[in-house]
Design an enzyme around this catalytic site. Structure first.
Site, PDB file in Angstrom:
ATOM      1  CG  ASP A 108      -6.888  -5.616   0.078  1.00 18.22           C
ATOM      2  OD1 ASP A 108      -7.588  -6.555   0.524  1.00 18.22           O
ATOM      3  OD2 ASP A 108      -6.452  -4.701   0.785  1.00 18.22           O
ATOM      4  CG  ASN A 150      -3.476   0.524  -3.212  1.00 20.21           C
ATOM      5  OD1 ASN A 150      -2.305   0.925  -3.148  1.00 20.21           O
ATOM      6  ND2 ASN A 150      -4.451   1.113  -2.545  1.00 20.21           N
ATOM      7  CE  LYS A 180       2.722   1.219   0.433  1.00 16.48           C
ATOM      8  NZ  LYS A 180       1.594   0.591  -0.245  1.00 16.48           N
ATOM      9  CG  ASN A 219      -2.663   6.306  -0.592  1.00 20.26           C
ATOM     10  OD1 ASN A 219      -2.051   6.242   0.472  1.00 20.26           O
ATOM     11  ND2 ASN A 219      -3.202   5.241  -1.157  1.00 20.26           N
ATOM     12  CG  HIS A 255      -1.263  -1.637   7.349  1.00 19.72           C
ATOM     13  ND1 HIS A 255      -1.199  -1.727   5.999  1.00 19.72           N
ATOM     14  CD2 HIS A 255      -1.627  -0.347   7.611  1.00 19.72           C
ATOM     15  CE1 HIS A 255      -1.526  -0.544   5.457  1.00 19.72           C
ATOM     16  NE2 HIS A 255      -1.776   0.304   6.423  1.00 19.72           N
ATOM     17  CG  HIS A 311      -3.701  -2.493  -0.862  1.00 15.03           C
ATOM     18  ND1 HIS A 311      -4.888  -2.736  -0.202  1.00 15.03           N
ATOM     19  CD2 HIS A 311      -3.360  -1.228  -0.562  1.00 15.03           C
ATOM     20  CE1 HIS A 311      -5.264  -1.643   0.447  1.00 15.03           C
ATOM     21  NE2 HIS A 311      -4.343  -0.716   0.248  1.00 15.03           N
ATOM     22  CE  LYS A 368       0.230   4.596   2.235  1.00 15.62           C
ATOM     23  NZ  LYS A 368      -0.601   4.325   1.075  1.00 15.62           N
ATOM     24  CG  ASN A 399      -6.489  -0.419   4.488  1.00 19.19           C
ATOM     25  OD1 ASN A 399      -6.243   0.376   5.383  1.00 19.19           O
ATOM     26  ND2 ASN A 399      -7.010  -0.083   3.338  1.00 19.19           N
ATOM     27  CD  GLU A 453       1.562   1.169  -3.446  1.00 15.98           C
ATOM     28  OE1 GLU A 453       2.642   0.602  -3.165  1.00 15.98           O
ATOM     29  OE2 GLU A 453       0.550   1.082  -2.731  1.00 15.98           O
ATOM     30  CG  ASP A 467       0.986   4.275  -1.902  1.00 14.84           C
ATOM     31  OD1 ASP A 467       0.428   5.062  -2.691  1.00 14.84           O
ATOM     32  OD2 ASP A 467       0.356   3.423  -1.235  1.00 14.84           O
TER      33      ASP A 467
HETATM   34  O1  GKR Z   1      -3.175   2.624   6.205  1.00 14.25           O
HETATM   35  O2  GKR Z   1      -2.960   4.755   5.919  1.00 14.25           O
HETATM   36  C1  GKR Z   1      -3.019   3.589   5.475  1.00 14.25           C
HETATM   37  C2  GKR Z   1      -2.840   3.371   4.003  1.00 14.25           C
HETATM   38  O3  GKR Z   1      -2.789   4.602   3.335  1.00 14.25           O
HETATM   39  C3  GKR Z   1      -3.942   2.516   3.440  1.00 14.25           C
HETATM   40  O4  GKR Z   1      -5.190   3.011   3.813  1.00 14.25           O
HETATM   41  C4  GKR Z   1      -3.864   2.380   1.951  1.00 14.25           C
HETATM   42  O5  GKR Z   1      -5.031   1.817   1.450  1.00 14.25           O
HETATM   43  O6  GKR Z   1      -1.896   1.080   2.413  1.00 14.25           O
HETATM   44  C5  GKR Z   1      -2.777   1.472   1.487  1.00 14.25           C
HETATM   45  C6  GKR Z   1      -2.119   1.801   0.170  1.00 14.25           C
HETATM   46  O7  GKR Z   1      -1.177   1.135  -0.166  1.00 14.25           O
HETATM   47  O8  GKR Z   1      -2.590   2.681  -0.548  1.00 14.25           O
HETATM   48 MG    MG Z   2      -1.079   2.069  -2.156  1.00 14.06          MG
END
Ligand code: GKR
Ligand code: MG
Length: 430
Positions: free
Chosen positions: A299, A275, A197, A229, A355, A326, A199, A328, A252, A227
């Protein structure tokens, strides 16, 4: 006869080293707050839990901990009522509503559930230890012996900005496709992950499309996810879905909110996971009725614990919606909790997020390990993990020494150290 009256509750806020991982809101701070919860019973059994450690969680966890004393360890349903009572006293918490965080709308209710989850896990751990049973057995029994996790790739800098106190790691920068592929290779070699995955929401969509294409070239046929966000408009989401549809397991949270996700879902064949738009039971009806999501990423922290996770999985099953997990920034206590509950969910068809590999520090005597991308379900009593008191004390001293600037996660503030003009981008960003 066991005396499972809770006689003592210990709360230890800590700061844990975190690398400079990028997301759409900014960059991770060098240390992230977590809260370690311990409950002790009259006959001396101790259970541990872990949850978010920012000030607003601590403000609720402290009175909660006080009122937990004298109650029965097995009264898990009572934790929710207790949280409601405590929140009524702490009216500041009632006002905490913030739209658009990385985990969806931040409400007082979700904050309460995140606090409950730390205590629920600690109670289940203690209960398991008292009874000589693993947590998965208390949840009805595992249906698999190991749980699959996915590599969680991040765009990142090699180091936090110069002059900022931090722990250095050797992962190097990843801001270009070749570096993202190198990061994925390392994840594969070290941990055996087979799905990846990325980000996103960090760079303009074409750059992220190029990175996912590079991953698809390097790992043909492997499940890939992206993802951002919720950083994209519906039009951008559809364009990315069209460009990457042949290689994505799912997209995502491409766009923010259920109506936008529903529109994207209606106009693409690429499955959508979330999420952000389904983060509470109250959000399920609209999203499922509109067919806005095909996979819910649970989560246990903000869904209110391991038993609520099982309930969410049952609702998803009833509606033919997939479920996965999910993550963090978290430590081994939470990874153990995630693994126990994931082991009990029958229809877990996607590797879970974690993570954990990014956290070099932990509070356990022995870290959990990944083999072939999987964590073996711990079989010892409770969570099957042991707290390392020295490590816990060390990370707590770091929290005590902090002047308050790192006690609340703020990715935008961390970004402003490098880019003083930075503000949390308006959504959609692209
Ligand atoms: O750790 O930066 C991060 C992620 O963006 C996290 O805060 C997210 O909540 O991993 C998460 C997600 O899947 O959206
Ligand atoms: Mg996410």
């Amino acid at each position: 006869m066991l005396d499972l009256t809770i006689t003592e509750v210990r709360l230890t806020p800590i700061l844990v080293a975190d690398p400079p991982l990028l997301n759409t809101q900014g960059v991770h701070q060098p240390y992230t707050p977590r809260l370690v919860v311990e409950v002790v019973t009259a006959d001396g059994t101790t259970g541990v839990g872990e949850t978010y450690g920012d000030t607003k969680y601590l403000e609720l966890a402290r009175p909660f901990a006080e009122r937990l004393k004298g109650r029965q360890l097995s009264d898990l349903n009572g934790l929710f009522t207790l949280a409601d009572e405590v929140a009524v006293d702490a009216s500041r918490v009632e006002d905490a509503v913030d739209v658009g965080g990385l985990r969806g709308v931040q409400t007082a209710g979700k904050l309460r559930l995140s606090v409950v989850s730390g205590f629920e896990v600690a109670c289940l751990d203690a209960l398991g230890k008292a009874l000589g049973l693993p947590v998965h057995a208390l949840l009805g029994g595992k249906v698999r012996d190991s749980v699959e996790y996915s590599a969680y790739l991040f765009y990142r800098w090699a180091a936090h900005p110069a002059g900022v106190p931090c722990e250095q790691d050797d992962w190097g920068a990843a801001v270009e496709p070749a570096q993202v592929v190198a990061q994925a290779r390392r994840f594969e070699e070290r941990y055996g992950f087979t799905s990846f995955k990325l980000k996103g929401g960090v760079f303009p969509p074409d750059e992220e499309i190029a990175a996912v294409r590079a991953l698809a070239g390097a790992f043909p046929g492997r499940p890939l996810r992206l993802d951002p966000n919720g950083a994209w408009s519906v039009a951008t989401s559809l364009r990315v879905a069209q460009e990457l549809g042949d290689v994505l397991e799912y997209l995502e949270d491409p766009a923010l909110g259920t109506p936008a996700m529903a529109e994207v879902a209606r106009r693409t064949g690429v499955p959508l996971a979330t999420n952000m738009c389904v983060t509470t039971f109250a959000e399920i009806r609209e999203a499922f009725t509109k067919d806005a999501v095909q996979v819910v990423l649970c989560d246990h922290h903000y869904w209110g614990g391991l038993r609520n996770t099982g309930q969410l999985a049952a609702v998803c099953r009833a509606f033919g919606v997939g479920v996965s997990m999910h993550s963090n920034t978290h430590l081994g206590i939470s990874l153990a909790a995630m693994t126990h509950v994931a082991a009990t969910v029958p229809d877990l068809h996607h590797a879970c997020d974690t993570h954990y590999p990014w956290q070099a520090e932990d509070v356990l005597t022995e870290r959990l390990t990944f083999t072939g991308g999987r964590v073996a379900v711990p079989e010892g009593p409770g969570l099957g993990v042991e707290l390392d008191r020295e490590k816990l004390a060390f990370l707590h001293r770091r929290w005590l020494a902090d002047d308050g600037s790192l006690r609340d996660r703020d990715d935008a503030a961390a970004m402003r150290i490098t880019d003083p003009q930075w503000t949390t981008p308006a959504v959609p960003r692209w």
